[in-house]
Design an enzyme around this catalytic site. Structure first.
Site, PDB file in Angstrom:
ATOM      1  CG  HIS A  78      -1.858  -1.163   1.253  1.00  0.00           C
ATOM      2  ND1 HIS A  78      -2.590  -1.490   2.376  1.00  0.00           N
ATOM      3  CD2 HIS A  78      -2.170  -2.099   0.318  1.00  0.00           C
ATOM      4  CE1 HIS A  78      -3.309  -2.574   2.127  1.00  0.00           C
ATOM      5  NE2 HIS A  78      -3.059  -2.961   0.889  1.00  0.00           N
ATOM      6  CG  HIS A 235      -7.473  -3.136  -1.903  1.00  0.00           C
ATOM      7  ND1 HIS A 235      -6.880  -2.112  -1.205  1.00  0.00           N
ATOM      8  CD2 HIS A 235      -6.762  -4.260  -1.608  1.00  0.00           C
ATOM      9  CE1 HIS A 235      -5.857  -2.592  -0.508  1.00  0.00           C
ATOM     10  NE2 HIS A 235      -5.765  -3.886  -0.736  1.00  0.00           N
ATOM     11  CG  ASP A 239      -3.179  -5.067  -2.940  1.00  0.00           C
ATOM     12  OD1 ASP A 239      -2.776  -4.163  -2.185  1.00  0.00           O
ATOM     13  OD2 ASP A 239      -3.915  -5.997  -2.556  1.00  0.00           O
ATOM     14  CG  HIS A 262       0.270  -9.418  -2.568  1.00  0.00           C
ATOM     15  ND1 HIS A 262       0.153  -8.105  -2.940  1.00  0.00           N
ATOM     16  CD2 HIS A 262      -0.533  -9.579  -1.483  1.00  0.00           C
ATOM     17  CE1 HIS A 262      -0.680  -7.486  -2.107  1.00  0.00           C
ATOM     18  NE2 HIS A 262      -1.108  -8.365  -1.225  1.00  0.00           N
TER      19      HIS A 262
END
Length: 305
Positions: A78, A235, A239, A262
């Site tokens: 973030h 969101h 990311d 991720h």
């Protein structure tokens, strides 16, 4: 041109997984410095960690960086998104523990602090990674692709059984303050059963409705609900920008993620740099600079909630 902060910033919060107080400082740095993390509580070994994709050693619940001495900093995505989204290319990040503070679960507190500190142009050319041909990674049902484009673009699709989330998709160019305006205040999200499982395993001890959206079937447990109807996919795009920032330079290309996270994005960067014919490093022209995330940011672009 490269860019740093006009003055240092300090943010106090708590770690998502430890629940412990964390003090973060982001300091201006000289041109060509890049982004580095320093664990100020570590004094018996090397405490500097470059914010680069090949120093990622875990992507299970967040993105964690480590150096060869074993010094680690987790939940960097973030903050990295905030730096990339405001066009900060050089900074030293000091943290007094193993986790970047989670704050409200978005990049908004970091963006607000960066814009308050001010942006400082530096007399050095900015270099970017231009994608020349498609690179794709597919793992465990997740897919992520980088392909040629004239600017930084992110497209994402998610599909969850929970009716509160369901299937969402969005595509956005990261230019003219788009990250600050469209993505920066979108919070991380999870399912109620995942929270219970993580906390029973001693994780997410600092997690709660003040720093994450929690859904249970068709219900959003946060009293305020979503900040945006498609906050969850936004969101995921946040990311992705943060994880892509670990390339070390802005990427000029199109990122497409399908149920990715991720791990997929980090594997994608590793695949990209393993194929030198798929990219080139260029000096950014004034026209190209106009399409980068940090160009032409206005205070009115930022809305916290």
């Amino acid at each position: 041109m490269q860019r740093t902060l006009k003055q240092p910033i300090e943010i106090v919060g708590k770690g998502l997984h430890s629940g412990k107080r964390a003090v973060l400082r982001v300091l201006p740095a000289s041109a060509e410095y890049g982004i580095w993390m320093r664990r100020v509580d570590v004094t018996d070994r090397d405490n500097l960690i470059p914010a680069l994709y090949d120093h990622v050693n875990d992507t299970q619940l967040c993105t964690r960086l480590a150096n060869d001495a074993g010094t680690e900093v987790s939940t960097v995505e973030h903050l990295m998104a905030a730096l990339a989204g405001t066009g900060i290319h050089n900074a030293l990040i000091e943290i007094d523990g193993p986790e970047i503070p989670i704050m409200d679960g978005s990049s908004a507190p970091f963006v607000a602090a960066i814009l308050k500190a001010g942006l400082q142009e530096q007399d050095a050319p900015l270099r970017a990674i231009r994608i020349l041909k498609d690179v794709t990674i597919a793992v465990d049902g997740f897919t992520a692709t980088l392909s040629p484009a004239d600017s930084i673009e992110i497209e994402f699709e998610i599909d969850f059984d929970e009716a509160a989330i369901g299937q969402q998709s969005k595509s956005l160019k990261m230019s003219n303050g788009a990250f600050v305006r469209e993505l920066s205040n979108c919070r991380t999200f999870c399912r109620r059963r995942d929270v219970d499982m993580m906390q029973s395993a001693g994780l997410a001890l600092g997690g709660g409705l003040e720093n994450a959206i929690v859904v249970d079937g068709a219900d959003v447990l946060n009293p305020e609900g979503f900040r945006r109807a498609d906050e969850c996919v936004r969101h995921k795009m946040l990311d992705a920008l943060g994880d892509l920032a670990l390339a070390g330079s802005p990427i000029i290309g199109r990122y497409v993620g399908e149920k990715a996270g991720h791990r997929a994005t980090n594997l994608l960067l590793r695949e990209l740099f393993a194929n030198p014919d798929a990219w080139e490093m260029i000096d950014v022209t004034s026209e190209q600079w106009n399409d980068l995330p940090g160009a032409h940011i206005k205070p009115s672009d930022f809305v916290h909630a």
